[in-house]
Design a protein around this motif. Structure first.
Motif, PDB file in Angstrom:
ATOM      1  N   UNK A  18      72.517   7.966 -10.715  1.00 59.68           N
ATOM      2  CA  UNK A  18      73.163   8.358  -9.277  1.00 59.68           C
ATOM      3  C   UNK A  18      74.435   8.807  -9.266  1.00 59.68           C
ATOM      4  N   UNK A  19      75.455   8.154  -9.912  1.00 62.05           N
ATOM      5  CA  UNK A  19      76.887   8.373  -9.756  1.00 62.05           C
ATOM      6  C   UNK A  19      77.465   9.339 -10.839  1.00 62.05           C
ATOM      7  N   UNK A  20      76.659   9.565 -11.734  1.00 68.06           N
ATOM      8  CA  UNK A  20      77.055  10.439 -13.289  1.00 68.06           C
ATOM      9  C   UNK A  20      78.237   9.402 -13.894  1.00 68.06           C
ATOM     10  N   UNK A  21      78.047   8.252 -13.941  1.00 65.11           N
ATOM     11  CA  UNK A  21      79.071   7.805 -14.527  1.00 65.11           C
ATOM     12  C   UNK A  21      78.778   7.364 -16.118  1.00 65.11           C
ATOM     13  N   UNK A  22      79.560   6.758 -16.820  1.00 65.01           N
ATOM     14  CA  UNK A  22      79.373   6.637 -18.271  1.00 65.01           C
ATOM     15  C   UNK A  22      79.318   5.331 -18.706  1.00 65.01           C
ATOM     16  N   UNK A  23      78.311   4.849 -19.792  1.00 68.45           N
ATOM     17  CA  UNK A  23      78.141   3.681 -20.023  1.00 68.45           C
ATOM     18  C   UNK A  23      79.273   3.431 -21.148  1.00 68.45           C
ATOM     19  N   UNK A  24      80.091   2.418 -20.833  1.00 65.47           N
ATOM     20  CA  UNK A  24      81.304   1.933 -21.920  1.00 65.47           C
ATOM     21  C   UNK A  24      80.935   0.991 -22.748  1.00 65.47           C
ATOM     22  N   UNK A  25      80.099  -0.061 -22.442  1.00 61.65           N
ATOM     23  CA  UNK A  25      79.669  -1.134 -22.984  1.00 61.65           C
ATOM     24  C   UNK A  25      78.214  -1.517 -22.739  1.00 61.65           C
ATOM     25  N   UNK A  26      77.735  -2.057 -23.789  1.00 65.66           N
ATOM     26  CA  UNK A  26      76.138  -2.338 -23.751  1.00 65.66           C
ATOM     27  C   UNK A  26      75.809  -3.615 -24.691  1.00 65.66           C
ATOM     28  N   UNK A  27      75.264  -4.492 -23.925  1.00 66.58           N
ATOM     29  CA  UNK A  27      74.687  -5.591 -24.745  1.00 66.58           C
ATOM     30  C   UNK A  27      73.447  -6.002 -23.874  1.00 66.58           C
TER      31      UNK A  27
ATOM     32  N   UNK B 215      78.248  -2.105 -18.935  1.00 67.77           N
ATOM     33  CA  UNK B 215      79.785  -1.677 -17.891  1.00 67.77           C
ATOM     34  C   UNK B 215      79.500  -0.308 -17.764  1.00 67.77           C
ATOM     35  N   UNK B 216      79.566   0.400 -16.623  1.00 68.70           N
ATOM     36  CA  UNK B 216      79.774   1.802 -16.289  1.00 68.70           C
ATOM     37  C   UNK B 216      81.108   1.864 -15.816  1.00 68.70           C
ATOM     38  N   UNK B 217      81.658   3.315 -16.178  1.00 66.45           N
ATOM     39  CA  UNK B 217      82.819   3.410 -15.733  1.00 66.45           C
ATOM     40  C   UNK B 217      82.831   5.082 -15.203  1.00 66.45           C
ATOM     41  N   UNK B 218      83.830   5.480 -14.402  1.00 61.50           N
ATOM     42  CA  UNK B 218      83.770   7.063 -13.942  1.00 61.50           C
ATOM     43  C   UNK B 218      83.858   7.798 -15.257  1.00 61.50           C
ATOM     44  N   UNK B 219      83.613   9.093 -14.807  1.00 61.05           N
ATOM     45  CA  UNK B 219      83.580  10.058 -15.968  1.00 61.05           C
ATOM     46  C   UNK B 219      85.198  10.044 -16.642  1.00 61.05           C
TER      47      UNK B 219
ATOM     48  N   UNK C  94      85.123  -0.653 -12.324  1.00 58.77           N
ATOM     49  CA  UNK C  94      83.951  -0.712 -13.142  1.00 58.77           C
ATOM     50  C   UNK C  94      82.895  -1.167 -12.531  1.00 58.77           C
ATOM     51  N   UNK C  95      81.529  -0.822 -12.787  1.00 59.17           N
ATOM     52  CA  UNK C  95      80.271  -1.553 -12.371  1.00 59.17           C
ATOM     53  C   UNK C  95      79.622  -2.482 -13.544  1.00 59.17           C
ATOM     54  N   UNK C  96      79.959  -3.916 -13.357  1.00 63.37           N
ATOM     55  CA  UNK C  96      79.449  -4.614 -14.248  1.00 63.37           C
ATOM     56  C   UNK C  96      78.091  -5.183 -14.133  1.00 63.37           C
ATOM     57  N   UNK C  97      77.177  -4.987 -14.916  1.00 63.84           N
ATOM     58  CA  UNK C  97      75.767  -5.313 -14.621  1.00 63.84           C
ATOM     59  C   UNK C  97      75.714  -6.673 -15.605  1.00 63.84           C
ATOM     60  N   UNK C  98      75.314  -7.953 -14.801  1.00 70.85           N
ATOM     61  CA  UNK C  98      75.141  -9.084 -15.622  1.00 70.85           C
ATOM     62  C   UNK C  98      73.701  -9.638 -15.658  1.00 70.85           C
ATOM     63  N   UNK C  99      73.222 -10.080 -16.804  1.00 66.42           N
ATOM     64  CA  UNK C  99      71.862 -10.656 -16.724  1.00 66.42           C
ATOM     65  C   UNK C  99      72.029 -12.074 -16.315  1.00 66.42           C
TER      66      UNK C  99
END
Length: 128
Positions: free
Chosen positions: A25-34, A39-43, A54-59
């Motif tokens: 949706x935002x065209x952002x980049x994934x900078x961290x993933x476990x 974590x998503x950050x702007x381009x 940043x957008x941080x998605x937590x389980x």
């Protein structure tokens, strides 16, 4: 004061679901993933890079409850076109009691998190 918002945290039973939606949706980049954190950050190099949180998605173990206590208001160039594009990515229009005469559209991402797509700014409302 030297305080800034680093990240907006979004809980999910499966962080991959909302992260994939917001990445597209935002065209952002994934900078961290476990498995339990994405974590998503702007381009890189964009005007938002290093400025927007940043957008941080937590389980988390529990599913989303009723209406969000925090939500995004998005300002598009063309509201109706953006609503259609977001629906194509898996968002749905929802009612939270907003009534028929509002200028925004309330939507939910594939994980059920509500957000609003506002009307485009008029030329007299544009900065500068």
């Amino acid at each position: 004061m030297s305080l800034r918002i680093q990240a907006v945290c979004i809980d999910s039973t499966d962080p991959r679901v909302p992260a994939a939606f917001w990445e597209a949706a935002l065209g952002w980049r994934r900078t961290y993933e476990e498995a339990d954190e994405i974590v998503l950050e702007p381009p890189a190099g964009s005007p938002e890079d290093g400025v927007s949180p940043d957008l941080l998605f937590l389980k988390v173990p529990e599913a989303k409850g009723p209406k969000n206590r925090l939500h995004f208001d998005l300002r598009p160039e063309n509201r109706d076109a953006e609503v259609a594009r977001l629906e194509g990515l898996g968002a749905k229009q929802v009612s939270v009691g907003q009534g028929p005469d509002v200028t925004w559209v309330v939507m939910a991402d594939p994980d059920g998190n509500e957000f609003c797509v506002l009307r485009a700014l008029r030329p007299d409302e544009m900065p500068g």
